[in-house]
Enzyme design. Sequence first.
Site, PDB file in Angstrom:
ATOM      1  N   THR A  53      27.027  17.732 -16.188  1.00  0.00           N
ATOM      2  CA  THR A  53      27.698  17.015 -15.481  1.00  0.00           C
ATOM      3  C   THR A  53      27.169  15.769 -14.921  1.00  0.00           C
ATOM      4  O   THR A  53      25.851  15.816 -14.469  1.00  0.00           O
ATOM      5  CB  THR A  53      28.557  17.643 -14.369  1.00  0.00           C
ATOM      6  OG1 THR A  53      29.520  16.913 -13.689  1.00  0.00           O
ATOM      7  CG2 THR A  53      27.698  18.376 -13.552  1.00  0.00           C
ATOM      8  N   GLU A  54      27.792  14.509 -14.565  1.00  0.00           N
ATOM      9  CA  GLU A  54      27.044  13.549 -14.517  1.00  0.00           C
ATOM     10  C   GLU A  54      26.326  13.495 -13.094  1.00  0.00           C
ATOM     11  O   GLU A  54      25.399  12.830 -12.876  1.00  0.00           O
ATOM     12  CB  GLU A  54      27.998  12.074 -14.509  1.00  0.00           C
ATOM     13  CG  GLU A  54      28.798  11.606 -15.609  1.00  0.00           C
ATOM     14  CD  GLU A  54      29.760  12.524 -15.729  1.00  0.00           C
ATOM     15  OE1 GLU A  54      30.092  13.713 -15.709  1.00  0.00           O
ATOM     16  OE2 GLU A  54      30.881  11.694 -16.455  1.00  0.00           O
ATOM     17  N   ASN A  55      26.735  14.052 -12.019  1.00  0.00           N
ATOM     18  CA  ASN A  55      26.156  14.105 -10.774  1.00  0.00           C
ATOM     19  C   ASN A  55      24.950  14.929 -10.575  1.00  0.00           C
ATOM     20  O   ASN A  55      24.453  15.367  -9.813  1.00  0.00           O
ATOM     21  CB  ASN A  55      26.941  14.508  -9.402  1.00  0.00           C
ATOM     22  CG  ASN A  55      27.799  15.845  -9.929  1.00  0.00           C
ATOM     23  OD1 ASN A  55      28.335  15.909 -10.931  1.00  0.00           O
ATOM     24  ND2 ASN A  55      27.802  16.764  -8.935  1.00  0.00           N
TER      25      ASN A  55
END
Lengths: 232, 235
Positions: A53-55
């Site tokens: 996930t990007e975060n």
Amino acid sequence: MTNALDDIKLNNDQIAWRAAQDIEDGAYVNLGIGFPERVAQYTVKGRTPVFHTENGVLNFGPAPAEGEEDWDLINAGKKAITLKSGAAFFHHADSFAMVRGGHLDVAILGAFQIAQNGDLANWSTGKGGIPAVGGAMDLVQSAKRVAVLTDHVTKHGDPKLVERCTMPLTGVGCVTRIYSSLAVVDIADGHFWLREKVPGISFDDLQAVTGAELKTEGDVLDLIVSGEGAPV
Amino acid sequence: MDKSVATLAEAVAPIGDGATVMIGGFGGSGAPIELIHALIDKGPKNLTVINNNAGNGHVGIAAMIEQGLVSKIICSFPRSSDPIAFNEAFKAGTLELEVVPQGTLAERIRAAGAGIPAFYTATSFGTDLAEGKPVETFDGKSYVQERWLKADFALIKGEIGDTMGNMTYRMAARNFNPIMAMAADCTIAQVTRIAEPGAIPPEQVVTPGIFVDRMVEVAEPRQEEILIREGAVYP
């Protein structure tokens, strides 16, 4: 036509299930916010893909029980998640080095339009409003494989698989496979290649709701959602 | 050396009108809510804010907008579960928006911290967000030139800090915080606990103290997500 399609088309869970069948054991996978997130629920038994996930999390798991959320532990959709053993945290530049450096095996996103040359439009309708792009433009240009989950047609019955996107592009020539509510279509050499279609629709009727030529080579398989864990 | 300051007000004291301020966090995770609210209490105007998002509800960055501190936001995703503060200011024309792809935003910040004025990326090639930017071909593929993104100040949130500025982060609250710490002239950190040097094993330091200028302890930081669910409004 649209009403008839409603009876035979796959629902979103079934589309997600079909996409999950193609995710290999050990693949590093990013699922777009919303509908594509459902693909994780249908991971094929015996395979252990690692979700990114990007975060800044690798190898996260499903949402915790209500009341168990830790709001320092969320996904790109800002939803609470859990960790699997072997998870890792990292900062945003490293997270996107994973994306932009070509380390992700698969990115699966939603779509407004997909063109036969692989162009994708999924971030802005181009009709004003407030633009918001998130990580989509990074994912589509650099993941090893970019797939799209989508209804085959819009709510108004217009094709979403088109000759040329009329909406603002997210990326050029990036999509290689479409999992639609009616078919599995590959993109290669500037064309749509029909691989599977739901058994309830004829080739001609499918072509009629597709905005560019559907080419075939060899057999077109029946797109059937069944087996252990398959959604109905 | 002791980078700790006693109060939140003292921590944000150098931030004045017209400053460019990076604010760490992704949604509420890693958002330095107490530093943001201290900045609202101080009340500088005409700020440019750099964050992944553009505020949610009526606390944090959303409250900065409502209180009239912000004239421009640079972000990747100005949508949230309750984006009314941003939406109203944007529609009223009082708030300028620059949308940047999330990976490009992170890399522009990292580049600034590393002294790299520009770089090339495949991201946004052929899209509206590449308009006006130089394009080059490397090994047969097209890339867009992007420039570094610097700031006067960064407000960041960590878990443990020592008085030399070394920091750790909690879970996914790391996100933009370590790279923003590198990209600002003055980095101001809130941490849950300030310890003596040596309290953080050197192998576990995520942000080395060289990137941190001021540190303030907020022993029980609030979570933006929980504040929003409570319907909190700041001030």
